[in-house]
Design a protein around this motif. Structure first.
Motif, mmCIF file in Angstrom:
data_model
loop_
_atom_site.group_PDB
_atom_site.id
_atom_site.type_symbol
_atom_site.label_atom_id
_atom_site.label_comp_id
_atom_site.label_asym_id
_atom_site.label_seq_id
_atom_site.Cartn_x
_atom_site.Cartn_y
_atom_site.Cartn_z
ATOM 1 N N CYS A 1 -1.188 8.863 -9.078
ATOM 2 C CA CYS A 1 -1.542 7.463 -8.792
ATOM 3 C C CYS A 1 -1.475 6.623 -10.057
ATOM 4 O O CYS A 1 -0.953 5.503 -10.033
ATOM 5 N N GLU A 2 -2.026 7.138 -11.136
ATOM 6 C CA GLU A 2 -2.023 6.393 -12.393
ATOM 7 C C GLU A 2 -0.594 6.091 -12.839
ATOM 8 O O GLU A 2 -0.303 4.977 -13.284
ATOM 9 N N ILE B 1 -7.482 0.051 -12.499
ATOM 10 C CA ILE B 1 -7.704 0.844 -11.284
ATOM 11 C C ILE B 1 -9.191 0.809 -11.004
ATOM 12 O O ILE B 1 -9.999 0.975 -11.913
ATOM 13 N N ASN C 1 -2.873 -2.524 -3.598
ATOM 14 C CA ASN C 1 -2.750 -3.568 -4.610
ATOM 15 C C ASN C 1 -3.695 -4.699 -4.213
ATOM 16 O O ASN C 1 -3.320 -5.639 -3.538
ATOM 17 N N ILE D 1 0.810 3.370 -10.631
ATOM 18 C CA ILE D 1 0.208 2.076 -10.961
ATOM 19 C C ILE D 1 0.755 1.543 -12.291
ATOM 20 O O ILE D 1 1.043 0.355 -12.422
ATOM 21 N N PHE E 1 -5.458 -2.467 -8.867
ATOM 22 C CA PHE E 1 -5.161 -1.535 -7.785
ATOM 23 C C PHE E 1 -6.426 -0.777 -7.416
ATOM 24 O O PHE E 1 -7.172 -0.350 -8.296
ATOM 25 N N VAL F 1 -3.266 4.018 -2.338
ATOM 26 C CA VAL F 1 -3.313 3.042 -3.423
ATOM 27 C C VAL F 1 -3.028 1.662 -2.840
ATOM 28 O O VAL F 1 -1.985 1.447 -2.221
ATOM 29 N N ILE G 1 -8.005 2.525 -5.422
ATOM 30 C CA ILE G 1 -7.737 3.846 -4.858
ATOM 31 C C ILE G 1 -8.763 4.089 -3.762
ATOM 32 O O ILE G 1 -9.952 3.838 -3.955
ATOM 33 N N THR H 1 0.845 -1.201 0.000
ATOM 34 C CA THR H 1 0.000 0.000 0.000
ATOM 35 C C THR H 1 0.876 1.247 0.000
ATOM 36 O O THR H 1 1.869 1.316 0.716
#
Length: 150
Positions: free
Chosen positions: A94-95, A106, A58, A98, A70, A56, A72, A39
């Motif tokens: 975040c993207e 996501i 997993n 990831i 993943f 985030v 969010i 995380t």
């Protein structure tokens, strides 16, 4: 000056509580999986003041089929900094994270009043709205990821 950097789960509570858990005890800010090694918690700072957070995880959705998913959670910007592009910056961060983890999907549960924000970032609603106790109506949303940037 603004910067996004890794923070701890406990640091995220400084924004989680007033924005996402207003009037609720601090313990309600702790999410399952907050302390897992997989995380990540990100904070957006302006002049060293934490004004936005996102976490985030997993973890797989129970209803979506894809490898390396993943989730969010806890995306929040302090009210006086909302609608200024900071949420988008956190989501794009975040993207990218990831993508670098070779994530393929996501997903998250979006509050009803945040759906249009996520749709502008090309996330899609999946299924009917559902209630999360003491919080309100949510939609499952997802976005399939492009291949990692080279």
């Amino acid at each position: 000056m603004e910067i996004i950097k890794n923070i701890t789960a406990v640091e995220s509570f400084l924004v989680r509580q007033p924005v996402l858990r207003a009037g609720k005890p601090l313990e309600s800010c702790q999410f399952d999986g907050d302390d897992l090694e997989t995380t990540q918690h990100f904070g957006l700072f302006i002049d060293e003041k934490l004004i936005g957070i996102v976490s985030v995880f997993n973890t797989k959705s129970a209803v979506l089929i894809a490898s390396n998913q993943f989730q969010i959670r806890g995306m929040a910007i302090l009210p006086k900094f909302q609608k200024q592009g900071f949420g988008e910056k956190l989501m794009l961060h975040c993207e990218e994270y990831i993508r670098n983890q070779k994530g393929t999907l996501i997903w998250f549960n979006a509050r009803e009043n945040a759906v249009s924000f996520y749709e502008k970032l090309h996330y899609k609603k999946i299924g009917a709205p559902f209630a999360i106790a003491d919080i309100g109506l949510h939609y499952l949303m997802k976005k399939e990821m492009d291949s990692p940037t080279k």
